[in-house]
Design a protein around this motif. Sequence first.
Motif, PDB file in Angstrom:
ATOM      1  N   ALA A  74       1.287  -1.370  -0.046  1.00 10.45           N
ATOM      2  CA  ALA A  74      -0.100   0.405  -0.389  1.00 10.45           C
ATOM      3  C   ALA A  74       1.108   1.538  -0.106  1.00 10.45           C
ATOM      4  O   ALA A  74       0.559   2.375  -0.661  1.00 10.45           O
ATOM      5  N   PHE A  75       2.104   1.104   0.510  1.00 15.23           N
ATOM      6  CA  PHE A  75       2.947   2.330   0.643  1.00 15.23           C
ATOM      7  C   PHE A  75       3.291   2.090  -0.569  1.00 15.23           C
ATOM      8  O   PHE A  75       4.427   3.510  -0.741  1.00 15.23           O
ATOM      9  N   HIS A  76       3.570   1.628  -1.357  1.00 17.51           N
ATOM     10  CA  HIS A  76       4.285   2.148  -3.133  1.00 17.51           C
ATOM     11  C   HIS A  76       3.222   2.720  -3.908  1.00 17.51           C
ATOM     12  O   HIS A  76       3.379   2.222  -5.234  1.00 17.51           O
ATOM     13  N   ILE A  77       1.917   2.582  -3.361  1.00 21.92           N
ATOM     14  CA  ILE A  77       1.141   3.166  -4.325  1.00 21.92           C
ATOM     15  C   ILE A  77       0.629   4.372  -4.945  1.00 21.92           C
ATOM     16  O   ILE A  77       1.451   5.401  -4.368  1.00 21.92           O
ATOM     17  N   MET A  78       0.975   5.176  -6.475  1.00 20.37           N
ATOM     18  CA  MET A  78       1.572   5.773  -6.721  1.00 20.37           C
ATOM     19  C   MET A  78       0.766   5.885  -8.045  1.00 20.37           C
ATOM     20  O   MET A  78       0.563   4.652  -8.717  1.00 20.37           O
ATOM     21  N   PRO A  79       0.385   7.367  -8.595  1.00 20.19           N
ATOM     22  CA  PRO A  79       0.129   7.755 -10.202  1.00 20.19           C
ATOM     23  C   PRO A  79       0.285   6.328 -10.932  1.00 20.19           C
ATOM     24  O   PRO A  79      -0.592   6.086 -11.728  1.00 20.19           O
ATOM     25  N   SER A  80       2.171   6.242 -10.704  1.00 23.37           N
ATOM     26  CA  SER A  80       2.743   5.729 -12.230  1.00 23.37           C
ATOM     27  C   SER A  80       2.559   3.484 -11.839  1.00 23.37           C
ATOM     28  O   SER A  80       2.255   2.966 -12.941  1.00 23.37           O
ATOM     29  N   ASN A  81       1.892   3.372 -10.994  1.00 21.02           N
ATOM     30  CA  ASN A  81       1.446   2.191 -10.840  1.00 21.02           C
ATOM     31  C   ASN A  81      -0.283   1.785 -10.471  1.00 21.02           C
ATOM     32  O   ASN A  81      -0.185   0.483 -10.180  1.00 21.02           O
ATOM     33  N   ARG A  82      -1.073   2.941 -10.492  1.00 19.47           N
ATOM     34  CA  ARG A  82      -2.339   2.332  -9.766  1.00 19.47           C
ATOM     35  C   ARG A  82      -3.028   1.611 -10.811  1.00 19.47           C
ATOM     36  O   ARG A  82      -3.733   1.340 -10.168  1.00 19.47           O
ATOM     37  N   GLU A  83      -2.857   1.351 -12.131  1.00 21.31           N
ATOM     38  CA  GLU A  83      -4.032   0.628 -12.799  1.00 21.31           C
ATOM     39  C   GLU A  83      -3.788  -0.620 -12.118  1.00 21.31           C
ATOM     40  O   GLU A  83      -4.745  -0.819 -12.657  1.00 21.31           O
ATOM     41  N   LEU A  84      -2.811  -0.972 -12.078  1.00 22.98           N
ATOM     42  CA  LEU A  84      -3.147  -2.381 -11.106  1.00 22.98           C
ATOM     43  C   LEU A  84      -4.392  -2.606 -10.416  1.00 22.98           C
ATOM     44  O   LEU A  84      -4.628  -3.762 -10.742  1.00 22.98           O
ATOM     45  N   GLY A  85      -4.378  -1.809  -9.685  1.00 21.11           N
ATOM     46  CA  GLY A  85      -5.234  -1.976  -8.907  1.00 21.11           C
ATOM     47  C   GLY A  85      -6.562  -2.024  -9.404  1.00 21.11           C
ATOM     48  O   GLY A  85      -7.558  -2.243  -9.066  1.00 21.11           O
ATOM     49  N   ILE A  86      -6.775  -0.911 -10.388  1.00 18.09           N
ATOM     50  CA  ILE A  86      -8.091  -0.280 -10.546  1.00 18.09           C
ATOM     51  C   ILE A  86      -8.432  -0.752 -12.117  1.00 18.09           C
ATOM     52  O   ILE A  86      -9.582  -0.829 -13.045  1.00 18.09           O
ATOM     53  N   ALA A  87      -8.060  -1.669 -13.134  1.00 24.16           N
ATOM     54  CA  ALA A  87      -7.767  -2.242 -14.109  1.00 24.16           C
ATOM     55  C   ALA A  87      -8.710  -3.598 -14.158  1.00 24.16           C
ATOM     56  O   ALA A  87      -8.145  -4.062 -12.938  1.00 24.16           O
ATOM     57  N   PRO A  88      -9.973  -3.533 -14.717  1.00 25.13           N
ATOM     58  CA  PRO A  88     -10.771  -4.487 -14.808  1.00 25.13           C
ATOM     59  C   PRO A  88     -10.247  -6.080 -15.202  1.00 25.13           C
ATOM     60  O   PRO A  88      -9.085  -5.596 -15.405  1.00 25.13           O
ATOM     61  N   TYR A  89     -10.791  -6.538 -14.476  1.00 27.49           N
ATOM     62  CA  TYR A  89     -10.474  -8.267 -14.689  1.00 27.49           C
ATOM     63  C   TYR A  89     -10.674  -8.393 -16.272  1.00 27.49           C
ATOM     64  O   TYR A  89     -10.668  -7.951 -17.028  1.00 27.49           O
TER      65      TYR A  89
END
Length: 509
Positions: A459-474
């Motif tokens: 969680a402490f590494h979440i950045m705009p550059s990698n946020r897509e990993l969490g929000i991208a659809p299945y």
Amino acid sequence: MYECLRQRFRQIMAAKQFLSTVKYVAGTKPVFLLSEIAAYLDDPLTVGQMYAALQPHLAGFGLSALKTGEDYTISRPQQSPLYTLNTAEEKRLAAYLSLGSMPSVLEDAIEQYITRKTGKDWSDPIILERLRHAIVAQKDDYWKPADKRSLQYTKGYAVLGYLAYHFPVYFMQARYLFAQLARDGLLKRDMTVLDLGTGPGVMPLALEDFWRCLDNARATVSSIERSKENIEAFGALARSIATPDPQVTIEPPKEADITSPGDVLLPDRIDLMIFSNVLNELAGLPLAKRADLVMTYAERLAPDGTILIIEPAEEVTSTGLRAMSLALKKRGLSIYAPCTFVWGTNCTPDRCWSFQTAPSIRPTRIMNTLASCNEPFRYVNTDIKYSYVMLRKDGKVRTSCNIPKEMKALRLSKVHLNVGKRITVVAAKMSEDLGDKETHIFRLCDGSAEKPVYAMLPAFHIMPSNRELGIAPYGTILEIRNVLVRYNPDHDAYNLFVSRDTMVIPLVK
């Protein structure tokens, strides 16, 4: 014996000649009589023999047959146009998916059916206790090894327990699958649908409910079910939601066993074929036989039709679906979704536990009443988690991925050679978050890995550059740059650690 083999060989060759002749004539004439084919054949066949040989292949050839006196008129019918959602329908669909419960009329109908079948109000303490017993028995049976399960939801309180506990979740998850078909342009303006092993009619009833989001689409639904009591429940529920001018025509279920395809008359051109929570219950059939069974039904699939297979998200069942998907792919079907074979290779599905999730539903009145006891958790079923595959005949896939030559991406099958190194990969996100608030975990697949691979995002590494990993659809294809490879010996798997220096980019949205 030699003469028998010779005769059999002649029959096979005659059948091949007949079918190839039909395809040739259909390519030169838009309409013809089946009797016309006889003139081309070395061994004469009657019209009845020719029709019996052709009928299973009509859908695959894109043809239809109309009885004309003692003959059949063969033609290539005009395909129903694909259905494209308009702006109003998109908004209506989004609102529909936000609903957290079944239609009240259907919830009422289930209560009324249980009351009518038992002769007492569904909320009577005796009825509730019998429902609890049926639900617990079904759940205990489900968690047995596959070869020890009976999974009989076909009579008595087993059917009523299914209506009370399983039906609402399966009905609600169907909404998301139908929405995906609609948004992907896989529905037609006028569709023929077949639901195999329909039980008490979850999928046909959910389809009728979903179709009300569409302005100008119609469908006819056929189904097969072996249990008389399920068919009775299906009929009662269907009558409860019937409207004077329905967009969906639900035909009475055909009483038959889906393992005997020849026992029932089916539509020739099926646009959507559904196996919902049924193939895993055929424990007596090995994987190869189940795949052959699906392929037998697939002969009736329209050339641009879709097969939808749904199974529970439980690990063994879900993994079994992936093995089934690959077996069907090897038999000639294409996997439309959710899998993407980034490198054009076949995957190793033995440990591929991949499933979709959606927001939990609101408990029904029956669930809440059943839960008024010492162990309430046993009787409330609200989580939507399911595994699915959509298959096609025409090679169409939901997501195709062409990796640029200049992109130095590593196949997941090679991660074991790069432990301790930072790499770039291209893979599909094949799970929702499997982790917790501190560390987010997502399964990755590119169709090449022999062992499971997961992306780990603290969680402490979440950045705009990698946020897509969490929000991208299945199912989204992601390019993941600069991830650290580690081996997890406890699970015999590989973890790709995503840090603040990692970039995650959707390649196909």
